[in-house]
Motif scaffolding. Structure first.
Motif, mmCIF file in Angstrom:
data_model
loop_
_atom_site.group_PDB
_atom_site.id
_atom_site.type_symbol
_atom_site.label_atom_id
_atom_site.label_comp_id
_atom_site.label_asym_id
_atom_site.label_seq_id
_atom_site.Cartn_x
_atom_site.Cartn_y
_atom_site.Cartn_z
ATOM 1 N N UNK A 57 -1.195 12.749 -30.690
ATOM 2 C CA UNK A 57 -1.399 13.552 -29.479
ATOM 3 C C UNK A 57 -2.825 14.113 -29.414
ATOM 4 N N UNK A 58 -3.504 14.179 -30.546
ATOM 5 C CA UNK A 58 -4.863 14.720 -30.551
ATOM 6 C C UNK A 58 -5.772 13.891 -29.641
ATOM 7 N N UNK A 59 -6.460 14.561 -28.772
ATOM 8 C CA UNK A 59 -7.383 13.879 -27.865
ATOM 9 C C UNK A 59 -6.745 13.305 -26.626
ATOM 10 N N UNK A 60 -5.459 13.567 -26.401
ATOM 11 C CA UNK A 60 -4.783 12.919 -25.275
ATOM 12 C C UNK A 60 -5.367 13.343 -23.933
ATOM 13 N N UNK A 61 -5.793 14.589 -23.797
ATOM 14 C CA UNK A 61 -6.378 15.032 -22.535
ATOM 15 C C UNK A 61 -7.741 14.390 -22.298
ATOM 16 N N UNK A 62 -8.498 14.195 -23.375
ATOM 17 C CA UNK A 62 -9.776 13.505 -23.235
ATOM 18 C C UNK A 62 -9.589 12.051 -22.855
ATOM 19 N N UNK A 63 -8.595 11.394 -23.453
ATOM 20 C CA UNK A 63 -8.307 10.008 -23.088
ATOM 21 C C UNK A 63 -7.891 9.917 -21.625
ATOM 22 N N UNK A 64 -7.054 10.855 -21.192
ATOM 23 C CA UNK A 64 -6.614 10.825 -19.800
ATOM 24 C C UNK A 64 -7.786 11.025 -18.857
ATOM 25 N N UNK A 65 -8.678 11.929 -19.188
ATOM 26 C CA UNK A 65 -9.840 12.165 -18.327
ATOM 27 C C UNK A 65 -10.644 10.883 -18.146
ATOM 28 N N UNK A 66 -10.861 10.154 -19.241
ATOM 29 C CA UNK A 66 -11.633 8.921 -19.132
ATOM 30 C C UNK A 66 -10.864 7.848 -18.356
ATOM 31 N N UNK A 67 -9.556 7.775 -18.547
ATOM 32 C CA UNK A 67 -8.748 6.810 -17.795
ATOM 33 C C UNK A 67 -8.863 7.078 -16.301
ATOM 34 N N UNK A 68 -8.820 8.349 -15.925
ATOM 35 C CA UNK A 68 -8.913 8.704 -14.506
ATOM 36 C C UNK A 68 -10.304 8.415 -13.941
ATOM 37 N N UNK A 69 -11.312 8.357 -14.791
ATOM 38 C CA UNK A 69 -12.649 7.953 -14.350
ATOM 39 C C UNK A 69 -12.739 6.439 -14.200
ATOM 40 N N UNK A 70 -12.041 5.720 -15.064
ATOM 41 C CA UNK A 70 -12.123 4.259 -15.073
ATOM 42 C C UNK A 70 -11.343 3.629 -13.914
ATOM 43 N N UNK A 71 -10.174 4.189 -13.564
ATOM 44 C CA UNK A 71 -9.319 3.548 -12.560
ATOM 45 C C UNK A 71 -10.032 3.302 -11.230
ATOM 46 N N UNK A 109 0.799 -1.227 0.000
ATOM 47 C CA UNK A 109 0.000 0.000 0.000
ATOM 48 C C UNK A 109 0.823 1.264 0.000
ATOM 49 N N UNK A 110 1.995 1.235 -0.648
ATOM 50 C CA UNK A 110 2.873 2.423 -0.670
ATOM 51 C C UNK A 110 2.872 3.151 -2.012
ATOM 52 N N UNK A 111 2.048 2.751 -2.951
ATOM 53 C CA UNK A 111 2.111 3.294 -4.308
ATOM 54 C C UNK A 111 1.469 4.677 -4.409
ATOM 55 N N UNK A 112 2.138 5.577 -5.151
ATOM 56 C CA UNK A 112 1.549 6.814 -5.652
ATOM 57 C C UNK A 112 1.661 6.764 -7.170
ATOM 58 N N UNK A 113 0.579 7.021 -7.873
ATOM 59 C CA UNK A 113 0.633 7.136 -9.327
ATOM 60 C C UNK A 113 0.726 8.598 -9.724
ATOM 61 N N UNK A 114 1.410 8.861 -10.820
ATOM 62 C CA UNK A 114 1.399 10.189 -11.419
ATOM 63 C C UNK A 114 1.007 10.027 -12.883
ATOM 64 N N UNK A 115 -0.060 10.676 -13.278
ATOM 65 C CA UNK A 115 -0.619 10.513 -14.615
ATOM 66 C C UNK A 115 -0.016 11.526 -15.573
ATOM 67 N N UNK A 116 0.524 11.037 -16.680
ATOM 68 C CA UNK A 116 1.045 11.906 -17.722
ATOM 69 C C UNK A 116 0.417 11.569 -19.058
ATOM 70 N N UNK A 117 0.471 12.521 -20.001
ATOM 71 C CA UNK A 117 -0.099 12.291 -21.330
ATOM 72 C C UNK A 117 0.967 12.088 -22.390
ATOM 73 N N UNK A 118 2.221 12.456 -22.097
ATOM 74 C CA UNK A 118 3.263 12.402 -23.110
ATOM 75 C C UNK A 118 3.258 13.642 -23.974
ATOM 76 N N UNK A 119 4.433 13.945 -24.569
ATOM 77 C CA UNK A 119 4.519 15.121 -25.436
ATOM 78 C C UNK A 119 5.448 14.912 -26.631
ATOM 79 N N UNK A 120 6.156 13.774 -26.687
ATOM 80 C CA UNK A 120 7.106 13.559 -27.767
ATOM 81 C C UNK A 120 6.436 12.811 -28.916
ATOM 82 N N UNK A 121 6.413 13.389 -30.131
ATOM 83 C CA UNK A 121 5.707 12.770 -31.261
ATOM 84 C C UNK A 121 6.165 11.358 -31.576
ATOM 85 N N UNK A 122 7.483 11.068 -31.403
ATOM 86 C CA UNK A 122 7.958 9.734 -31.753
ATOM 87 C C UNK A 122 7.415 8.668 -30.810
#
Length: 340
Positions: A121-135, A99-112
């Motif tokens: 990268x298009x829609x990455x913030x929307x995908x992250x929002x849904x991931x944070x709802x699902x977890x 029970x020691x875990x901390x997660x940090x959510x990132x979206x990435x920024x490097x095209x490669x």
């Protein structure tokens, strides 16, 4: 004031040296735990000649096995992975580390990186929002379904044997839920972190003035959505030696390397070249008293109460990193704690 230690920098080195580099990483993690650092951080990074960490949950598990008290911080680029996979990996690691875990959510920024996974990268913030709802749905003690713009869980399939019934993830994490911070380097991401009331993990190379602007946006967004937060992190390159002259001699080449890299990855960062300009308002480098003074500035200007120290800089020897860790814990951390 709480303190984290980042072990996330992996250089592209000869294959024969990779096992030794990972052993040194685990030695640093064990020392950080012994010295009383509150957390130890691993950051995901792909396909770079300079820094790589493709499997942060695997490395987090190794760190968990070499530590007893420090929390395990995993920065993961959630945009590249299905949320159910993230939920499973995080739950297993949380169980293994007690029970020691901390997660940090990132979206990435490097095209490669996006291209490597067949994404944009298009829609990455929307995908992250849904991931944070699902977890949190995946970690609760009940089956769940989710239907969003980017993810459907369970997803419809052509296989007639799949009945589409609600999904339950197992095992469940020890923590319910696992705490999540958000990494954000641009205004859109900063406001998203504020609207969601998540601790904001900013770039290690932004100046104090840039961080103040981000902090204002973040707090305004929290106010708009009636959110509250008590954890205010700061990620900085940190190195302490007996004197400023020694600290500069040890780190100057490393910091110049980092400056050139970030200009390649993020030209808008505008990293200057002279050592004094590279370090000013960006890195905490010097004697114990100088490092304390710098930390006090960040506390006064930003209300920082959680400093994550990235001491493992490019080309810096394992012995020097360990020496800096010991001196920081001996001569800096107690003074910060005493002044809280």
């Amino acid at each position: 004031m709480q303190f984290g230690f980042s072990i996330s920098s992996f250089e592209r080195i000869e294959t024969s040296l990779v096992p030794a580099a990972h052993r040194e990483m685990l030695e640093q993690a064990a020392l950080a735990d012994q010295l009383g650092f509150d957390s130890i951080w691993i950051a995901e990074q792909h396909f770079s000649f300079e820094r790589q960490c493709p499997s942060p949950f695997l490395l987090g598990t190794a760190v968990a096995m070499h530590t007893q008290q420090s929390r395990i911080g995993v920065y993961t680029t959630m945009s590249y992975t299905h949320p159910v996979r993230i939920a499973e990996d995080a739950a297993v690691l949380d169980v293994l580390c007690g029970g020691r875990l901390i997660l940090c959510a990132g979206t990435g920024y490097r095209p490669d990186e996006f291209a490597a996974y067949g994404l944009t990268a298009k829609g990455k913030r929307g995908r992250l929002r849904e991931i944070l709802e699902i977890l949190p749905l995946a970690w609760r003690d009940a089956p769940f379904v989710y239907e969003g713009k980017y993810f459907r869980v369970p997803a419809p399939v052509e296989d007639e044997t799949a009945d589409g019934s609600p999904l339950e993830v197992f095992p469940k994490p020890v923590q319910n839920p696992i705490p999540i911070w958000m990494a954000a380097f641009g205004n859109v991401g900063v406001r998203q972190a504020g609207r969601l009331g998540m601790p904001l993990y900013t770039s290690p190379i932004e100046t104090l003035a840039q961080l103040q602007a981000r902090d204002t946006l973040y707090r305004e967004a929290m106010h708009e959505t009636s959110q509250n937060q008590s954890v205010f992190p700061l990620l900085r390159n940190v190195y302490v030696a007996d004197t400023y002259e020694q600290a500069r001699a040890d780190t100057e080449v490393s910091l110049q390397i980092q400056s050139r890299r970030y200009q390649t990855w993020r030209p808008e960062a505008g990293m200057p070249k002279p050592f004094e300009e590279v370090t000013a308002d960006r890195f905490i480098i010097g004697s114990p008293d100088q490092c304390l003074a710098e930390i006090d500035r960040y506390v006064a200007k930003l209300g920082v109460n959680y400093l994550v120290c990235r001491m493992n800089m490019p080309g810096l020897s394992h012995d020097k990193v360990m020496a800096s860790m010991r001196l920081f814990a001996e001569a800096v951390m107690p003074s910060c704690t005493a002044s809280d």
